[in-house]
Design a protein around this motif. Structure first.
Motif, PDB file in Angstrom:
ATOM      1  N   LEU A   8       0.857  -1.187   0.000  1.00  0.00           N
ATOM      2  CA  LEU A   8       0.000   0.000   0.000  1.00  0.00           C
ATOM      3  C   LEU A   8       0.896   1.240   0.000  1.00  0.00           C
ATOM      4  N   PRO A   9       1.079   1.885  -1.147  1.00  0.00           N
ATOM      5  CA  PRO A   9       1.740   3.195  -1.149  1.00  0.00           C
ATOM      6  C   PRO A   9       0.716   4.260  -0.764  1.00  0.00           C
ATOM      7  N   THR A  10       1.098   5.197   0.107  1.00  0.00           N
ATOM      8  CA  THR A  10       0.131   6.215   0.512  1.00  0.00           C
ATOM      9  C   THR A  10       0.815   7.522   0.873  1.00  0.00           C
ATOM     10  N   ASN A  11       0.101   8.613   0.657  1.00  0.00           N
ATOM     11  CA  ASN A  11       0.552   9.926   1.130  1.00  0.00           C
ATOM     12  C   ASN A  11      -0.575  10.639   1.878  1.00  0.00           C
ATOM     13  N   ARG A  12      -1.601   9.880   2.286  1.00  0.00           N
ATOM     14  CA  ARG A  12      -2.745  10.475   2.972  1.00  0.00           C
ATOM     15  C   ARG A  12      -3.200   9.555   4.097  1.00  0.00           C
ATOM     16  N   ALA A  13      -4.049  10.074   4.963  1.00  0.00           N
ATOM     17  CA  ALA A  13      -4.569   9.290   6.081  1.00  0.00           C
ATOM     18  C   ALA A  13      -5.419   8.130   5.576  1.00  0.00           C
ATOM     19  N   CYS A  14      -5.107   6.918   6.028  1.00  0.00           N
ATOM     20  CA  CYS A  14      -5.862   5.741   5.548  1.00  0.00           C
ATOM     21  C   CYS A  14      -5.778   4.593   6.548  1.00  0.00           C
ATOM     22  N   ALA A  15      -5.925   4.894   7.839  1.00  0.00           N
ATOM     23  CA  ALA A  15      -5.798   3.855   8.864  1.00  0.00           C
ATOM     24  C   ALA A  15      -6.816   2.737   8.656  1.00  0.00           C
ATOM     25  N   ASP A  16      -8.043   3.092   8.246  1.00  0.00           N
ATOM     26  CA  ASP A  16      -9.057   2.055   8.031  1.00  0.00           C
ATOM     27  C   ASP A  16      -8.663   1.126   6.878  1.00  0.00           C
ATOM     28  N   ASP A  42       5.031   4.926   3.169  1.00  0.00           N
ATOM     29  CA  ASP A  42       4.293   6.022   3.772  1.00  0.00           C
ATOM     30  C   ASP A  42       4.968   7.365   3.534  1.00  0.00           C
ATOM     31  N   SER A  43       4.341   8.176   2.682  1.00  0.00           N
ATOM     32  CA  SER A  43       4.826   9.527   2.408  1.00  0.00           C
ATOM     33  C   SER A  43       3.966  10.591   3.076  1.00  0.00           C
ATOM     34  N   ALA A  44       3.127  10.179   4.025  1.00  0.00           N
ATOM     35  CA  ALA A  44       2.249  11.118   4.709  1.00  0.00           C
ATOM     36  C   ALA A  44       3.030  11.933   5.744  1.00  0.00           C
ATOM     37  N   ASP A  45       2.378  12.931   6.320  1.00  0.00           N
ATOM     38  CA  ASP A  45       3.014  13.769   7.333  1.00  0.00           C
ATOM     39  C   ASP A  45       3.227  12.965   8.625  1.00  0.00           C
ATOM     40  N   PRO A  46       4.084  13.445   9.533  1.00  0.00           N
ATOM     41  CA  PRO A  46       4.427  12.656  10.731  1.00  0.00           C
ATOM     42  C   PRO A  46       3.228  12.239  11.577  1.00  0.00           C
ATOM     43  N   ALA A  47       2.266  13.134  11.789  1.00  0.00           N
ATOM     44  CA  ALA A  47       1.115  12.771  12.616  1.00  0.00           C
ATOM     45  C   ALA A  47       0.297  11.657  11.964  1.00  0.00           C
ATOM     46  N   THR A  48       0.128  11.731  10.648  1.00  0.00           N
ATOM     47  CA  THR A  48      -0.623  10.692   9.934  1.00  0.00           C
ATOM     48  C   THR A  48       0.147   9.377   9.945  1.00  0.00           C
ATOM     49  N   ARG A  49       1.468   9.461   9.761  1.00  0.00           N
ATOM     50  CA  ARG A  49       2.271   8.229   9.824  1.00  0.00           C
ATOM     51  C   ARG A  49       2.137   7.557  11.191  1.00  0.00           C
ATOM     52  N   ALA A  50       2.056   8.360  12.250  1.00  0.00           N
ATOM     53  CA  ALA A  50       1.901   7.796  13.586  1.00  0.00           C
ATOM     54  C   ALA A  50       0.578   7.045  13.699  1.00  0.00           C
ATOM     55  N   ARG A  51      -0.483   7.589  13.098  1.00  0.00           N
ATOM     56  CA  ARG A  51      -1.772   6.882  13.117  1.00  0.00           C
ATOM     57  C   ARG A  51      -1.698   5.602  12.299  1.00  0.00           C
ATOM     58  N   HIS A  52      -0.962   5.644  11.209  1.00  0.00           N
ATOM     59  CA  HIS A  52      -0.776   4.424  10.416  1.00  0.00           C
ATOM     60  C   HIS A  52      -0.007   3.373  11.217  1.00  0.00           C
ATOM     61  N   ALA A  53       1.030   3.812  11.915  1.00  0.00           N
ATOM     62  CA  ALA A  53       1.818   2.877  12.740  1.00  0.00           C
ATOM     63  C   ALA A  53       0.940   2.246  13.816  1.00  0.00           C
ATOM     64  N   ALA A  54       0.053   3.049  14.393  1.00  0.00           N
ATOM     65  CA  ALA A  54      -0.847   2.518  15.410  1.00  0.00           C
ATOM     66  C   ALA A  54      -1.806   1.490  14.807  1.00  0.00           C
ATOM     67  N   ALA A  55      -2.293   1.763  13.600  1.00  0.00           N
ATOM     68  CA  ALA A  55      -3.188   0.814  12.937  1.00  0.00           C
ATOM     69  C   ALA A  55      -2.468  -0.497  12.639  1.00  0.00           C
ATOM     70  N   LEU A  56      -1.219  -0.409  12.217  1.00  0.00           N
ATOM     71  CA  LEU A  56      -0.445  -1.622  11.947  1.00  0.00           C
ATOM     72  C   LEU A  56      -0.158  -2.383  13.231  1.00  0.00           C
ATOM     73  N   ALA A  57       0.162  -1.663  14.295  1.00  0.00           N
ATOM     74  CA  ALA A  57       0.450  -2.317  15.573  1.00  0.00           C
ATOM     75  C   ALA A  57      -0.787  -3.010  16.141  1.00  0.00           C
ATOM     76  N   ALA A  58      -1.969  -2.489  15.787  1.00  0.00           N
ATOM     77  CA  ALA A  58      -3.207  -3.060  16.310  1.00  0.00           C
ATOM     78  C   ALA A  58      -3.693  -4.272  15.521  1.00  0.00           C
ATOM     79  N   LEU A  59      -3.034  -4.593  14.411  1.00  0.00           N
ATOM     80  CA  LEU A  59      -3.449  -5.768  13.647  1.00  0.00           C
ATOM     81  C   LEU A  59      -3.268  -7.022  14.480  1.00  0.00           C
ATOM     82  N   PRO A  60      -4.204  -7.961  14.397  1.00  0.00           N
ATOM     83  CA  PRO A  60      -4.006  -9.225  15.119  1.00  0.00           C
ATOM     84  C   PRO A  60      -2.717  -9.909  14.664  1.00  0.00           C
ATOM     85  N   ALA A  61      -1.966 -10.412  15.609  1.00  0.00           N
ATOM     86  CA  ALA A  61      -0.717 -11.104  15.264  1.00  0.00           C
ATOM     87  C   ALA A  61      -1.049 -12.392  14.520  1.00  0.00           C
TER      88      ALA A  61
END
Length: 437
Positions: A8-16, A42-61
């Motif tokens: 998934l290449p992205t430069n915008r908010a897309c946690a869902d 991830d080419s999004a801004d730092p705050a958006t990247r942080a939300r993406h990181a949180a979404a990835l961390a929340a994925l079921p292992a």
């Protein structure tokens, strides 16, 4: 175990979207026993990247799903090492083509290709941030089901996994190189508002991407078929056709490519140009490589920023550059169609030299048609008035620069093809990232 790259290449908010793609990765592991490298570029801004990181961390292992979340600094570090290792004659130019300052649909996907090579993946499966999955009985309809069932198999063997086999038996020994479908929802190019405002102008604006010399009937057919995807019917049952791929009904938000394609030829790295990531569709079909076209269409939607203010201006500029790019891409497409199976070697692998030579020749195409396209686009936008007329005012002083950029883009593409083989080999010896989860 087969390794595959779901990217998934992205430069915008897309946690869902990230959460949904994580579910597709888990499904692929359970269904096919593969290891899925879930690669978020991830080419999004730092705050958006942080939300993406949180979404990835929340994925079921899930054992077998390996997450890689790379911002542009991490991507640049990987690319710089791979470029240096490749021995490129002009490493700075090559790095710029792989990670330009401006938006590039082709370049971001090329980075996914190189990282997939570094991760030892047999295929790349691309999704987009402004899309979601259809549902059937409340469950998501994952395209990777068809992609992993057939991609890379000899066509004769893949025939058992499709609902219809239309492939000429002459191609039965070739591998399935591309598997894809389209989308339902909004137009793939965000010009639906033009169609609502003035259908005649919409026809004229879309017809501008027809080849030089196209007849009025050909233009009408092109306009009718363009950017509409898989229609509006919801998914109810699988249909999958083995044939030379139906590239007009396969979109980059919904595609799987075999490594023997993207490790041989990259995508055009043109900046601020929609459609620059569709070149391999044409190459696979023209080279007579088999593909599977299915109906697990993605749901396409658009985020509001493309329709107002700077976002609107940027998107319309990308559309204008897309029109200009066709002056140089159509001759390459024509050469590939003429060459057909001669584009392949004895092992059914693409010969990249022929593509690079064609792109270099194309750079000398007379610009008269592009002057006409810009003049016609100006007329159409001024007829629409409002923000479209304002955009025409912005476009007018940029014409000379855009004409030069369109020619430079095809020259850059030829140069990247020349460097691609050594760069892919170098990438395979370069660590993709040092902190996969």
């Amino acid at each position: 175990m087969r390794d595959v790259c779901l990217t998934l290449p992205t430069n915008r908010a897309c946690a869902d979207t990230i959460t949904a793609i994580g579910a597709e990765a888990a499904h692929a592991v359970r269904r096919f026993g593969v290891r899925v490298h879930l690669l978020v570029l991830d080419s999004a801004d730092p705050a958006t990247r942080a939300r993406h990181a949180a979404a990835l961390a929340a994925l079921p292992a899930v054992e077998g799903v390996v997450v890689h979340h790379l911002d542009e600094d991490a991507q640049r570090a990987f690319l710089r090492e791979a470029v240096e290792r490749s021995g490129a004659a002009d490493p700075d130019r090559l790095l710029r083509l792989m990670l330009p300052d401006a938006l590039s649909y082709g370049a971001c996907t090329n980075r996914a290709f190189l990282l997939a090579a570094a991760l030892g993946c047999a295929s790349v499966h691309r999704r987009d941030s402004d899309s979601s999955y259809q549902l059937l009985d409340g469950e998501p309809v994952f395209p990777i089901e068809h992609e992993l069932a057939t991609l890379g198999l000899k066509a004769a063997d893949a025939a058992a996994a499709v609902t219809e086999n239309r492939l000429d038996p002459a191609h039965a020994d070739k591998p399935v190189a591309l598997v894809g479908a389209s989308f339902v929802g909004e137009l793939s190019v965000d010009i639906g508002e033009i169609r609502e405002l003035d259908p005649e102008v919409y026809h004229d604006v879309v017809a501008l991407w027809a080849p030089t010399g196209a007849s009025e009937q050909e233009k009408r057919e092109l306009v009718a078929d363009s950017f509409t995807g898989g229609g509006s019917e919801p998914f109810t049952a699988d249909r999958a056709v083995l044939d030379l791929p139906d590239i007009w009904h396969i979109d980059m938000c919904n595609i799987g490519l075999h490594h023997e394609v993207y490790e041989r030829v990259p995508l055009p790295p043109a900046t601020d140009t929609i459609g620059s990531d569709y070149f391999l569709h044409h190459l696979v079909r023209d080279a007579t490589l088999p593909g599977v076209t299915h109906n697990r269409h993605i749901v396409n939607y658009y985020t509001p920023e493309r329709r107002t203010g700077p976002g609107f201006t940027a998107y319309q500029l990308r559309y204008a550059k897309f029109l200009l790019s066709m002056l140089y891409l159509y001759p390459v497409y024509s050469d590939m169609e003429t060459a057909g199976g001669a584009l392949l070697d004895e092992q059914h692998r693409v010969r990249p030299e022929a593509i690079a030579d064609s792109a270099r020749r194309s750079a000398a195409t007379d610009r008269a048609e592009n002057h006409r396209r810009l003049a016609e686009l100006d007329r159409c936008y001024r007829r629409l008035g409002g923000k479209y007329a304002d955009f025409a005012d912005r476009l007018a002083p940029l014409r000379a620069r855009l004409l030069d950029e369109a020619q430079a883009d095809i020259e850059d593409f030829a140069a990247l093809i020349d460097a691609w083989g050594p760069l892919v080999r170098a990438a395979k010896a370069t660590p993709a990232d040092r902190s996969p989860r």
